[in-house]
Design an enzyme around this catalytic site. Structure first.
Site, short mmCIF file in Angstrom:
data_model
loop_
_atom_site.label_atom_id
_atom_site.label_comp_id
_atom_site.label_asym_id
_atom_site.label_seq_id
_atom_site.Cartn_x
_atom_site.Cartn_y
_atom_site.Cartn_z
N SER A 139 -4.35 2.79 0.01
CA SER A 139 -4.37 1.67 -0.39
C SER A 139 -3.62 1.35 -1.77
CB SER A 139 -6.21 0.80 -0.78
OG SER A 139 -5.73 -0.61 -0.59
N ASP A 297 0.11 -4.77 -2.48
CA ASP A 297 -0.02 -3.12 -2.40
C ASP A 297 0.45 -2.82 -1.07
OD1 ASP A 297 -2.29 -3.89 -0.02
OD2 ASP A 297 -3.83 -2.11 -1.27
N ASP A 299 -0.79 -0.08 1.59
CA ASP A 299 -0.84 -1.03 3.05
C ASP A 299 -1.12 -2.15 3.30
OD1 ASP A 299 -3.38 -1.26 1.58
OD2 ASP A 299 -4.08 -1.06 3.68
N ASP A 301 -3.02 -5.22 2.38
CA ASP A 301 -4.31 -5.97 2.56
C ASP A 301 -4.78 -6.58 1.75
OD1 ASP A 301 -5.38 -3.75 1.36
OD2 ASP A 301 -6.84 -3.03 2.62
#
Length: 557
Positions: A139, A297, A299, A301
């Site tokens: 993340s 960010d 990834d 999400d």
């Protein structure tokens, strides 16, 4: 096995591992081998490197063998697993290694051809009717980290029950028990597959279908100016594709942060909560007189939003502020367009702003609290689907995660980016910025201000200190903070309402201010959340500072 014995065993794994491990001092050896990297509902997350307490090929293989064993014990016919990965170091390799372990165990895999957002993995699991899903990501963590998250067939992160079952399998196997397969053989046998482009097309169409008010989009798509940064991550292609297909003509990407980069070379941390990551985007916004800056960010999400305040300065909105704005925008426009569902529900976490409750109640919409972690919002969506008694409208958490629609079961930066642009357009048509929109909500619902203190306490000593803090808050909580009496202490380990038990302590003050202490499940951190309401912005900010300062002194941090 003692950590030195395990260290010696790892010296024999391969030449690169041996070279990395040789010459380490005993303290470093202990840090790397005193435990296995912990697997929980958040999967694995750790610093990249050799050792049982690190992210590497061997820990990924062991976790995947454990997952394979667990899947096989479920007695599922023709099991399959969907796989995605982000831009971090070794993410593509870890993803492929995981696929080949599963293939060697007779489990089909479907992997994205290139890096893709975590929410698109959630969608692929559901679209392909897979048994489970894996995404390789850490993340918004620093570049030294990587991680391994597991999803179940509903597209949500694994629940405690599945996580415990997988962990049991992982801990029962030795590295010698791990099966793997050559890539070419896996392809020839039809076990290793790439995800078809149609899956992404289906996802994009569903995302576009979540547009709340097409009239707004039609009226602003030629004039709204948006700066977007993917922060060297996975959001670049899907976010831009959605915005382009909807018709936005003026979306500008921060070139220095456009391409995948495991070193995240333009930022200290690739976290849209940090003002510094938007330095280049703000420079562009000033040049182009942009209405809005959004950043996802690695990834994709989470989404950060930057807007211009009344003084002409660019400010990064908090996750609570963006979530409150979106909650109000969505509910107001669903009502205005006659699309408000019966039995609709907004979901937030227990550490997310209470402003959302006031907003939902003003539209006669139910609002629910769940534990921290988007998986709990995903669980509720599944529950609504099965019982057919409620309709999910919107869910969010303070840490920059938002979701509308029910075809993804995790926070989604692509969906959120689209809705934020639409919302900015809505206020632009009123002659207002998003910042001015937020101020108008404060005037209407009250001045809610939140703050967060995240403390990193690494290693064995850090882990013990976190336990001591939580124990102290349970056994000897403060009687008052900043001159305000403590009204109630909620210990979520004992169970609160119908929520699962969790290592969280919440202190409610007499003026309804809330302090929440929660150790992270995936990082060596303890987080303290502070939430207050004031008669105006200045009073609320002063109050949250006083409460935060005094509380941190109480816990000696």
């Amino acid at each position: 096995m003692e950590y030195m014995d395990m260290y010696k065993k790892w010296l024999e794994f391969d030449e690169d591992t041996r070279k990395e491990l040789e010459g380490l001092d005993e303290k470093e050896i202990m840090e790397r081998f005193y435990k296995e990297l912990e697997f929980g509902t958040g999967g694995l997350r750790g610093i990249i490197g050799a050792g049982t307490n690190r992210m590497n090929v061997y820990t990924v293989r062991k976790a995947t063998q454990g997952l394979a064993n667990y899947i096989k014990k479920q007695g599922i016919e023709n099991p399959s697993v969907a796989i995605a990965y982000d831009s971090r170091l070794y993410s593509d390799r870890f993803a492929k290694e995981a696929a080949l372990i599963l293939n060697a165990n007779g489990i089909k895999t479907y992997m994205y051809k290139e890096l893709r957002p975590t929410p698109m993995l959630s969608f692929a699991v559901r679209n392909l009717k897979s048994t489970a899903g894996i995404v390789i990501t850490a993340s918004h963590n620093p570049k030294q980290y990587n991680g391994y998250k597991v999803y179940w067939s509903d597209g949500g992160q694994v629940t405690e029950e599945h996580a415990e079952g997988i962990l049991k399998e992982i801990t029962s196997i030795d590295y010698s028990d791990i099966k793997t397969m050559e890539f070419d053989k896996a392809v020839d046998l039809g076990l290793f597959n790439y995800i078809d482009d149609e899956v992404e097309k289906d996802y994009v169409e569903l995302v576009k279908g979540l547009t709340v008010n097409w009239d707004v989009v039609e009226r602003v798509k030629d004039t709204l100016k948006v700066i977007y940064t993917p922060l060297h991550g996975t959001g670049n292609k899907p976010v831009r594709r959605v915005l382009e297909e909807i018709g936005y003509k003026n979306v500008y990407v921060v070139k220095e942060q456009e391409n995948p980069d495991p070193n995240f070379s333009t930022v200290k941390y690739p976290n849209p909560e940090e003002h510094e990551v938007f330095t280049r985007a703000i420079e562009m916004a000033k040049e182009l007189e942009a209405d809005l800056i959004i950043g996802t960010d690695p990834d994709c999400d989470r989404v950060g939003v930057v807007v211009k305040n009344k003084e002409g300065e660019y400010v990064v909105l908090t996750g609570n502020q963006t979530g409150a704005l979106l909650t109000h925008y969505i509910l107001e426009n669903l009502k205005a367009t006659g699309k408000m569902p019966e039995n609709g529900v907004v979901i937030k976490t227990i550490v997310t702003t209470e402003m959302a409750r006031k907003i939902a109640e003003s539209f006669d919409v139910e609002i629910m609290d769940v534990l921290t972690g988007f998986k709990y919002i995903g669980e509720k969506i599944k529950e609504f689907e099965e019982k057919k008694d409620r309709k999910f409208i919107f869910g969010f958490e303070e840490s920059y995660g938002y979701l509308a629609g029910d075809f993804v079961r995790d926070k989604d930066g692509v969906i959120a980016s689209m809705l934020i642009c639409e919302m900015a357009g809505f206020y632009k048509l009123k002659g207002m910025s998003l910042y001015e929109g937020l101020m108008s909500l404060y005037e209407k619902y009250g001045y809610f201000v939140e703050d967060l203190k995240s403390v990193t306490l690494e290693g064995i000593e850090g882990s013990q200190r976190i336990k001591e803090i939580m124990e102290m808050l349970r056994m000897e909580p403060p009687r008052d903070i900043a001159g305000i009496k403590v009204k109630e202490v909620k210990d979520y380990l004992k169970g609160i309402g119908d929520l699962p038990k969790s290592n969280v302590v919440q202190i409610i003050l007499e003026d309804e201010s809330i302090i929440t202490a929660r150790p992270s499940g995936t990082e060596p951190k303890i987080k303290f959340y502070f939430a207050v309401k004031g008669k105006d912005n200045a009073e609320a900010k002063d109050k949250v500072k006083r409460i935060k300062d005094e509380f941190l002194k109480h816990v000696k941090l």
